[in-house]
Design a protein around this motif. Structure first.
Motif, PDB file in Angstrom:
ATOM      1  N   ALA A  42       3.680 -12.843  -7.284  1.00  0.00           N
ATOM      2  CA  ALA A  42       4.675 -13.632  -6.566  1.00  0.00           C
ATOM      3  C   ALA A  42       5.209 -12.906  -5.340  1.00  0.00           C
ATOM      4  CB  ALA A  42       5.837 -13.974  -7.510  1.00  0.00           C
ATOM      5  N   HIS A  43       4.929 -11.628  -5.256  1.00  0.00           N
ATOM      6  CA  HIS A  43       5.428 -10.790  -4.163  1.00  0.00           C
ATOM      7  C   HIS A  43       4.659 -11.087  -2.879  1.00  0.00           C
ATOM      8  CE1 HIS A  43       7.126  -7.219  -2.294  1.00  0.00           C
ATOM      9  NE2 HIS A  43       7.743  -6.918  -3.424  1.00  0.00           N
ATOM     10  N   GLU A  44       5.332 -10.950  -1.752  1.00  0.00           N
ATOM     11  CA  GLU A  44       4.619 -11.027  -0.486  1.00  0.00           C
ATOM     12  C   GLU A  44       3.593  -9.899  -0.412  1.00  0.00           C
ATOM     13  OE1 GLU A  44       7.573 -10.498   2.540  1.00  0.00           O
ATOM     14  OE2 GLU A  44       8.083  -8.476   1.880  1.00  0.00           O
ATOM     15  N   ASP A  45       2.588 -10.058   0.455  1.00  0.00           N
ATOM     16  CA  ASP A  45       1.537  -9.053   0.569  1.00  0.00           C
ATOM     17  C   ASP A  45       2.122  -7.676   0.867  1.00  0.00           C
ATOM     18  OD1 ASP A  45      -0.213 -11.064   0.154  1.00  0.00           O
ATOM     19  OD2 ASP A  45      -1.165 -10.997   2.129  1.00  0.00           O
ATOM     20  N   ILE A  46       1.725  -6.721   0.058  1.00  0.00           N
ATOM     21  CA  ILE A  46       2.159  -5.337   0.257  1.00  0.00           C
ATOM     22  C   ILE A  46       1.125  -4.642   1.131  1.00  0.00           C
ATOM     23  CG2 ILE A  46       2.680  -3.142  -0.875  1.00  0.00           C
ATOM     24  CD1 ILE A  46       3.441  -4.813  -3.378  1.00  0.00           C
ATOM     25  N   LEU A  47       1.557  -4.113   2.257  1.00  0.00           N
ATOM     26  CA  LEU A  47       0.648  -3.488   3.206  1.00  0.00           C
ATOM     27  C   LEU A  47       0.744  -1.969   3.108  1.00  0.00           C
ATOM     28  CD1 LEU A  47       1.366  -5.793   6.269  1.00  0.00           C
ATOM     29  CD2 LEU A  47      -0.417  -6.016   4.536  1.00  0.00           C
ATOM     30  N   PRO A  48      -0.387  -1.287   2.987  1.00  0.00           N
ATOM     31  CA  PRO A  48      -0.372   0.178   2.842  1.00  0.00           C
ATOM     32  C   PRO A  48       0.014   0.873   4.135  1.00  0.00           C
ATOM     33  CG  PRO A  48      -2.614  -0.612   2.987  1.00  0.00           C
ATOM     34  CD  PRO A  48      -1.756  -1.835   2.948  1.00  0.00           C
ATOM     35  N   ASP A  49       0.458   2.089   3.986  1.00  0.00           N
ATOM     36  CA  ASP A  49       0.898   2.872   5.143  1.00  0.00           C
ATOM     37  C   ASP A  49      -0.272   3.363   5.980  1.00  0.00           C
ATOM     38  OD1 ASP A  49       3.625   2.670   4.479  1.00  0.00           O
ATOM     39  OD2 ASP A  49       3.428   4.294   3.026  1.00  0.00           O
ATOM     40  N   GLU A  50      -1.392   3.639   5.344  1.00  0.00           N
ATOM     41  CA  GLU A  50      -2.529   4.228   6.038  1.00  0.00           C
ATOM     42  C   GLU A  50      -3.704   3.261   6.079  1.00  0.00           C
ATOM     43  OE1 GLU A  50      -3.506   8.046   4.425  1.00  0.00           O
ATOM     44  OE2 GLU A  50      -1.424   8.505   3.930  1.00  0.00           O
ATOM     45  N   ARG A  51      -4.534   3.430   7.107  1.00  0.00           N
ATOM     46  CA  ARG A  51      -5.700   2.557   7.256  1.00  0.00           C
ATOM     47  C   ARG A  51      -6.732   2.811   6.175  1.00  0.00           C
ATOM     48  NH1 ARG A  51      -9.839   2.382  12.481  1.00  0.00           N
ATOM     49  NH2 ARG A  51     -11.238   0.793  11.645  1.00  0.00           N
ATOM     50  N   TYR A  52      -6.907   4.059   5.797  1.00  0.00           N
ATOM     51  CA  TYR A  52      -7.900   4.431   4.795  1.00  0.00           C
ATOM     52  C   TYR A  52      -7.193   4.902   3.531  1.00  0.00           C
ATOM     53  CZ  TYR A  52     -11.221   4.321   8.651  1.00  0.00           C
ATOM     54  OH  TYR A  52     -11.972   3.930   9.709  1.00  0.00           O
TER      55      TYR A  52
END
Length: 252
Positions: free
Chosen positions: A91-101
């Motif tokens: 149910a959470h909005e998309d969690i985006l990581p801090d790093e590209r890799y």
């Protein structure tokens, strides 16, 4: 261990060479919260990680076989509680990581641990380990497939341990991203199917409805017969729809 690019949970995974760069992490302080702009993201992460760790520890203990008669109801409880965490991630909005890799986790013992867990669960749950499930309930005319509770639980634990390694290394957002992504792509549906099987087992016992011919179901079972039945039904429907307009007599 080579690092691989990652994507948002709503995007399809592809090969390393084809994956586009990750989206940038929003600068707002509530980037990983759902309802409140004042909630500390770490609070959500702590709650999810607690539920994840509790599940891993509980399943590992159950697999030791010290209380085999209670294994199925205990597993039913643990999987149910885990899916609450999964529902919150879903149910959470998309969690985006801090790093590209994805940061390298180094040498992992997970594969060996998963195999040991799978073997212990399979031995303990025999002969009720194998069950049938529908892989995608929204895909029409899909025949059920055979699966194993032991395989499913080991796979779920493996997914969760991967995220826990990030969490323990202090990469909180990375852990949340992984748990959310793998919830959509693997462990959510796997745990849901397992829950249905466990609930059915408990219901059969509590309602005094013995399971019949358990030895007849296996993961190597040929489902061609079931698929043939579906094809025959489809042929009958088509014949009924086109026989009249074409002036054909129905086949007896």
């Amino acid at each position: 261990m080579s690092k691989t690019p990652q994507q948002s949970p709503t995007q399809q995974k592809s090969s390393v060479a084809e994956q586009p760069p990750r989206a940038q992490q929003p600068s707002t302080p509530d980037a990983v919260t759902l309802h409140s702009t004042t909630q500390d993201p770490d609070d959500f992460a702590v709650q999810i990680s607690d539920q994840v760790e509790s599940f891993i520890v509980a399943v590992t203990e159950i697999a030791k076989g010290d209380e085999p008669d209670s294994a199925v109801p205990f597993l039913l409880l643990e999987v149910s509680q885990l899916l609450l965490a999964g529902g919150r991630l879903g149910a959470h909005e998309d969690i985006l990581p801090d790093e590209r890799y994805e940061p390298d986790l180094g040498a992992e013992q997970d594969a060996m641990d998963a195999d040991d867990l799978r073997e212990r669960l399979a031995a303990m749950l025999d002969p009720v380990d194998v069950y049938s499930e529908v892989f995608d309930p929204y895909e029409p005319r899909k025949a059920p497939v055979a699966a194993r509770i032991s395989d499913d639980l080991a796979d779920v634990v493996s997914d969760l341990r991967h995220g826990m390694a990030h969490y323990r290394a202090g990469r909180i957002t990375e852990a949340l991203w992984w748990w959310q992504f793998s919830y959509f792509s693997n462990w959510g549906s796997t745990a849901s199917a397992t829950l249905r099987a466990l609930q059915s087992l408990v219901a059969h016992v509590r309602l005094n409805q013995p399971l019949e011919d358990l030895d007849g179901l296996d993961t190597d079972e040929d489902l061609a017969t079931a698929e043939g039945t579906l094809e025959e039904e489809a042929g009958q429907v088509m014949a009924e729809e086109i026989a009249g307009p074409l002036g054909l007599r129905p086949v007896k």
